[in-house]
Design a protein around this motif. Sequence first.
Motif, PDB file in Angstrom:
ATOM      1  N   VAL B 261       0.855  -1.180   0.000  1.00  0.00           N
ATOM      2  CA  VAL B 261       0.000   0.000   0.000  1.00  0.00           C
ATOM      3  C   VAL B 261       0.896   1.236   0.000  1.00  0.00           C
ATOM      4  O   VAL B 261       1.860   1.303   0.759  1.00  0.00           O
ATOM      5  N   ASN B 262       0.603   2.178  -0.877  1.00  0.00           N
ATOM      6  CA  ASN B 262       1.329   3.450  -0.892  1.00  0.00           C
ATOM      7  C   ASN B 262       0.361   4.585  -0.599  1.00  0.00           C
ATOM      8  O   ASN B 262      -0.678   4.690  -1.246  1.00  0.00           O
ATOM      9  N   MET B 263       0.701   5.414   0.380  1.00  0.00           N
ATOM     10  CA  MET B 263      -0.132   6.582   0.690  1.00  0.00           C
ATOM     11  C   MET B 263       0.761   7.807   0.498  1.00  0.00           C
ATOM     12  O   MET B 263       1.657   8.055   1.299  1.00  0.00           O
ATOM     13  N   LEU B 264       0.503   8.556  -0.579  1.00  0.00           N
ATOM     14  CA  LEU B 264       1.458   9.588  -0.970  1.00  0.00           C
ATOM     15  C   LEU B 264       0.839  10.973  -0.963  1.00  0.00           C
ATOM     16  O   LEU B 264      -0.262  11.166  -1.472  1.00  0.00           O
ATOM     17  N   ASP B 265       1.563  11.927  -0.389  1.00  0.00           N
ATOM     18  CA  ASP B 265       1.108  13.318  -0.469  1.00  0.00           C
ATOM     19  C   ASP B 265       2.295  14.238  -0.719  1.00  0.00           C
ATOM     20  O   ASP B 265       3.414  13.772  -0.940  1.00  0.00           O
ATOM     21  N   GLY B 266       2.029  15.523  -0.670  1.00  0.00           N
ATOM     22  CA  GLY B 266       3.093  16.494  -0.942  1.00  0.00           C
ATOM     23  C   GLY B 266       3.669  16.263  -2.331  1.00  0.00           C
ATOM     24  O   GLY B 266       2.929  16.081  -3.297  1.00  0.00           O
ATOM     25  N   SER B 267       4.988  16.246  -2.426  1.00  0.00           N
ATOM     26  CA  SER B 267       5.593  15.972  -3.740  1.00  0.00           C
ATOM     27  C   SER B 267       6.348  14.640  -3.696  1.00  0.00           C
ATOM     28  O   SER B 267       7.364  14.466  -4.364  1.00  0.00           O
ATOM     29  N   GLU B 268       5.837  13.723  -2.893  1.00  0.00           N
ATOM     30  CA  GLU B 268       6.495  12.426  -2.755  1.00  0.00           C
ATOM     31  C   GLU B 268       6.464  11.623  -4.056  1.00  0.00           C
ATOM     32  O   GLU B 268       5.533  11.731  -4.845  1.00  0.00           O
ATOM     33  N   ILE B 269       7.497  10.823  -4.209  1.00  0.00           N
ATOM     34  CA  ILE B 269       7.592   9.925  -5.359  1.00  0.00           C
ATOM     35  C   ILE B 269       7.772   8.518  -4.805  1.00  0.00           C
ATOM     36  O   ILE B 269       8.652   8.295  -3.974  1.00  0.00           O
ATOM     37  N   VAL B 292      -2.640   5.462  -3.055  1.00  0.00           N
ATOM     38  CA  VAL B 292      -3.471   6.652  -2.905  1.00  0.00           C
ATOM     39  C   VAL B 292      -2.544   7.848  -3.058  1.00  0.00           C
ATOM     40  O   VAL B 292      -1.533   7.930  -2.363  1.00  0.00           O
ATOM     41  N   ALA B 293      -2.846   8.728  -3.991  1.00  0.00           N
ATOM     42  CA  ALA B 293      -1.958   9.870  -4.211  1.00  0.00           C
ATOM     43  C   ALA B 293      -2.750  11.161  -4.201  1.00  0.00           C
ATOM     44  O   ALA B 293      -3.809  11.260  -4.821  1.00  0.00           O
ATOM     45  N   THR B 294      -2.215  12.146  -3.485  1.00  0.00           N
ATOM     46  CA  THR B 294      -2.855  13.458  -3.476  1.00  0.00           C
ATOM     47  C   THR B 294      -1.803  14.533  -3.690  1.00  0.00           C
ATOM     48  O   THR B 294      -0.628  14.223  -3.890  1.00  0.00           O
ATOM     49  N   ASP B 295      -2.199  15.771  -3.623  1.00  0.00           N
ATOM     50  CA  ASP B 295      -1.306  16.909  -3.883  1.00  0.00           C
ATOM     51  C   ASP B 295      -0.594  16.700  -5.231  1.00  0.00           C
ATOM     52  O   ASP B 295      -1.252  16.477  -6.221  1.00  0.00           O
ATOM     53  N   SER B 327      -6.060  16.779  -8.655  1.00  0.00           N
ATOM     54  CA  SER B 327      -5.913  16.830 -10.119  1.00  0.00           C
ATOM     55  C   SER B 327      -4.439  16.832 -10.521  1.00  0.00           C
ATOM     56  O   SER B 327      -4.113  16.600 -11.669  1.00  0.00           O
ATOM     57  N   GLN B 328      -3.550  17.091  -9.552  1.00  0.00           N
ATOM     58  CA  GLN B 328      -2.131  17.133  -9.912  1.00  0.00           C
ATOM     59  C   GLN B 328      -1.353  15.893  -9.484  1.00  0.00           C
ATOM     60  O   GLN B 328      -0.153  15.816  -9.699  1.00  0.00           O
ATOM     61  N   ALA B 329      -2.016  14.952  -8.872  1.00  0.00           N
ATOM     62  CA  ALA B 329      -1.351  13.706  -8.498  1.00  0.00           C
ATOM     63  C   ALA B 329      -1.202  12.831  -9.744  1.00  0.00           C
ATOM     64  O   ALA B 329      -2.006  12.920 -10.667  1.00  0.00           O
ATOM     65  N   THR B 330      -0.157  12.023  -9.764  1.00  0.00           N
ATOM     66  CA  THR B 330       0.117  11.192 -10.941  1.00  0.00           C
ATOM     67  C   THR B 330       0.298   9.743 -10.525  1.00  0.00           C
ATOM     68  O   THR B 330       0.875   9.461  -9.476  1.00  0.00           O
ATOM     69  N   MET B 331      -0.165   8.847 -11.361  1.00  0.00           N
ATOM     70  CA  MET B 331       0.110   7.432 -11.137  1.00  0.00           C
ATOM     71  C   MET B 331       0.544   6.810 -12.462  1.00  0.00           C
ATOM     72  O   MET B 331      -0.153   6.923 -13.467  1.00  0.00           O
ATOM     73  N   ASN B 332       1.712   6.196 -12.480  1.00  0.00           N
ATOM     74  CA  ASN B 332       2.183   5.460 -13.658  1.00  0.00           C
ATOM     75  C   ASN B 332       2.058   3.977 -13.360  1.00  0.00           C
ATOM     76  O   ASN B 332       2.582   3.514 -12.355  1.00  0.00           O
ATOM     77  N   GLU B 370     -19.030  14.520   4.954  1.00  0.00           N
ATOM     78  CA  GLU B 370     -18.256  14.257   3.754  1.00  0.00           C
ATOM     79  C   GLU B 370     -16.826  13.782   4.030  1.00  0.00           C
ATOM     80  O   GLU B 370     -16.373  12.778   3.479  1.00  0.00           O
ATOM     81  N   LYS B 371     -16.126  14.494   4.904  1.00  0.00           N
ATOM     82  CA  LYS B 371     -14.726  14.140   5.159  1.00  0.00           C
ATOM     83  C   LYS B 371     -14.615  12.724   5.714  1.00  0.00           C
ATOM     84  O   LYS B 371     -13.773  11.930   5.294  1.00  0.00           O
ATOM     85  N   GLN B 372     -15.528  12.431   6.641  1.00  0.00           N
ATOM     86  CA  GLN B 372     -15.520  11.103   7.256  1.00  0.00           C
ATOM     87  C   GLN B 372     -15.863  10.026   6.218  1.00  0.00           C
ATOM     88  O   GLN B 372     -15.282   8.947   6.204  1.00  0.00           O
ATOM     89  N   ALA B 373     -16.802  10.352   5.346  1.00  0.00           N
ATOM     90  CA  ALA B 373     -17.216   9.398   4.307  1.00  0.00           C
ATOM     91  C   ALA B 373     -16.062   9.128   3.338  1.00  0.00           C
ATOM     92  O   ALA B 373     -15.810   7.982   2.948  1.00  0.00           O
ATOM     93  N   ARG B 374     -15.357  10.198   2.978  1.00  0.00           N
ATOM     94  CA  ARG B 374     -14.210  10.031   2.077  1.00  0.00           C
ATOM     95  C   ARG B 374     -13.146   9.146   2.725  1.00  0.00           C
ATOM     96  O   ARG B 374     -12.607   8.237   2.096  1.00  0.00           O
ATOM     97  N   ASN B 375     -12.857   9.430   4.000  1.00  0.00           N
ATOM     98  CA  ASN B 375     -11.857   8.633   4.705  1.00  0.00           C
ATOM     99  C   ASN B 375     -12.248   7.161   4.781  1.00  0.00           C
ATOM    100  O   ASN B 375     -11.411   6.277   4.633  1.00  0.00           O
ATOM    101  N   LEU B 376     -13.524   6.938   5.004  1.00  0.00           N
ATOM    102  CA  LEU B 376     -14.023   5.563   5.090  1.00  0.00           C
ATOM    103  C   LEU B 376     -13.770   4.825   3.763  1.00  0.00           C
ATOM    104  O   LEU B 376     -13.347   3.666   3.738  1.00  0.00           O
ATOM    105  N   LEU B 377     -14.017   5.533   2.666  1.00  0.00           N
ATOM    106  CA  LEU B 377     -13.834   4.910   1.349  1.00  0.00           C
ATOM    107  C   LEU B 377     -12.356   4.684   1.028  1.00  0.00           C
ATOM    108  O   LEU B 377     -11.988   3.673   0.436  1.00  0.00           O
ATOM    109  N   ILE B 378     -11.514   5.644   1.435  1.00  0.00           N
ATOM    110  CA  ILE B 378     -10.075   5.479   1.187  1.00  0.00           C
ATOM    111  C   ILE B 378      -9.554   4.305   2.005  1.00  0.00           C
ATOM    112  O   ILE B 378      -8.792   3.460   1.524  1.00  0.00           O
ATOM    113  N   GLN B 379     -10.025   4.254   3.263  1.00  0.00           N
ATOM    114  CA  GLN B 379      -9.621   3.145   4.119  1.00  0.00           C
ATOM    115  C   GLN B 379     -10.051   1.802   3.516  1.00  0.00           C
ATOM    116  O   GLN B 379      -9.288   0.843   3.510  1.00  0.00           O
TER     117      GLN B 379
END
Lengths: 249, 419
Positions: B261-269, B292-295, B327-332, B370-379
Amino acid sequence: MIEIKNLHAEIDGNEILKGLDLTIGDGEVHAIMGPNGAGKSTLSYVLAGRDGYEVTDGSAELDGVDILEMEPDERAAAGLFLAFQYPVEIPGVQMTTFLKTALNAVRKARDEEELDAIGLLKLMKSKCKELGISDDMMKRAVNVGFSGGEKKRNEVLQMAMLEPKFAVLDETDSGLDIDALRIVADGVNALRAQNRSFLVITHYQRLLDYIKPDKVHVLADGEIVKSGGPDLALELEKKGYAEFTKEAA
Amino acid sequence: MSAVTKFKPRYRADTAEIGLIDWDKLPPMSAEWVNALRTRAQLSVIETGMPTAKLERWKYTNLNAKLKKMSLRYHEAELDLSGMTDYAYSFSKGMLHCPEWVREMLEAEAPSNNKYGDMMLWQAANAYLKDGFIVDVPADKKTTSALEVTQTGRDGHYIVPRQIIRVGENAEMTIIEYQSGSRSYWANIVSQIKIEKNATLRHYRFQENSDESVITHNTHIEMEEGANYEAFTITTGAGLSRNQIHADLKGENIICRLNGVNMLDGSEIADTTITVEHQEPNCESYQDYRSVATDKAVGTFQGKIHVHQIAQKTDGYQMAKSLLLSSQATMNTKPELEIYADDVKCSHGATAGRLDEDALFYLRARGIPEKQARNLLIQAFVNEVIEGVTDKNVREQANLIVSKWLDQSDANSSAEWLE
């Protein structure tokens, strides 16, 4: 008490609800029937606050409070419940987690004490027993692998746990055989109470044999075009919706 | 060295110095063969440099750009062994009394070195051979508790810990690795794992490295008949991480699970690159990853299943699903199947998408904000992999890490999608 006044709503610029008026008193069960495309499901989604449905005019008040400006979760906390026509499968979210999260979110919003794991389990077990839902189902992911009947029973279970003031049942009979229909209807009937109103949306009179409505309305082309007693449902079953669709056209 | 010549145009020898920080200052070891191995490796690094984006398996991850910006000094790795330490020991300073099998593994060629010509990091690690740990579980020994290895990175450090693991016939072992650290550091790790006949190794990694760190980790697993390997890695960070895994299935009836499992934020690679070599019939391999990638985070998954002609009745499975929360997160994602046997079952799938709006609405309609629902789905999304982990404690720890990440990360903000 529910008061919907002059409700207009559109999807992608197409007006679907064109000035709908409807008042349901405390403890009453009303049925809405109508042909395909009349706006029945739109009404249920507009009331529940789904994205993409834009209300352009009118109001919907629950005990004097307009719910149309609220977020979907705030509406649920205020006492609205939508039993989905197609309950959504959510892989990875266990039923017990889901019920606990939902119930406690609603209790918190209603300034009630949150339930601990044991309290929740007790409540869940007793409600499951009433509805003939097996404990095994509670260990599965929300609606994943549930039969049509199980999904609808699950909707009734959630309703029983959340104790809404106003429940909208969107085509609860779709996809059910007679036995499943009876179980679901019994569940709904058990929840009928003086302070709880129901809006039953259906194509067919069949469901209304089991859930007896106080009033029946015909929805055609975004408006209530006729209202009457339970007999109206029987009449529609015989004659069909032809006269209303013609009128509307 | 013929293969090296063949790929030479792709090499960038001028990147060599990045991989040879303070090499001259390394004190020599008392075991001559180690010094010889280091020198051979150093020459190889001078010739080939570090991996560049011109190499097919490195095209998504620019390691050198990141390393060039860092100011590093070589240090001995900070490793702490705890829990079931009966069969584990740190490298002795001189390695004079190093067992023959360990020496054989250390002197072995990097896997697939000839084929891809991109194992420079392995060579770079050999050039610094000095510290690390050895695990040697004797035959038939079934350990009940786990060996826990904690690795801590310090600001400005370049560390090169080596792991040598052997699980003897019919033996059973669990190893849990915790990686963390502060500020800017680079860990270049090589793990060599041998799982003998009918032995089992459960291998879990918690990578919670700092945002400025670089982690390059090569893992080579060699499995014998009936062996069982279960790997699960959860990564919440490292400025850049490259988890490269190569599994050689050298006997029949092997089961090899590589999940993460990868949980990525900021500008992590975060880059996961896997090769599974089915070299004998009747084996099963699984690769199951959730990202899961954000930022502005970038995730990469490259998974290859190579079924040799002799490996009939192979069951190969690969699934890489990703959730993009901004919208700026990337997945290859690059799945590869190379199959030379005709009676095999191989499947692969890859998805990339946003959170399911229908599910989100259903949860919200039941009163969940909403926030809790989103977290539940990500989890739930990452749970598909976490729930498959055999060790209950590891499952619980992984869930805690996910919750912590969700609390800290801006992933929850839906603002970006509202426009």
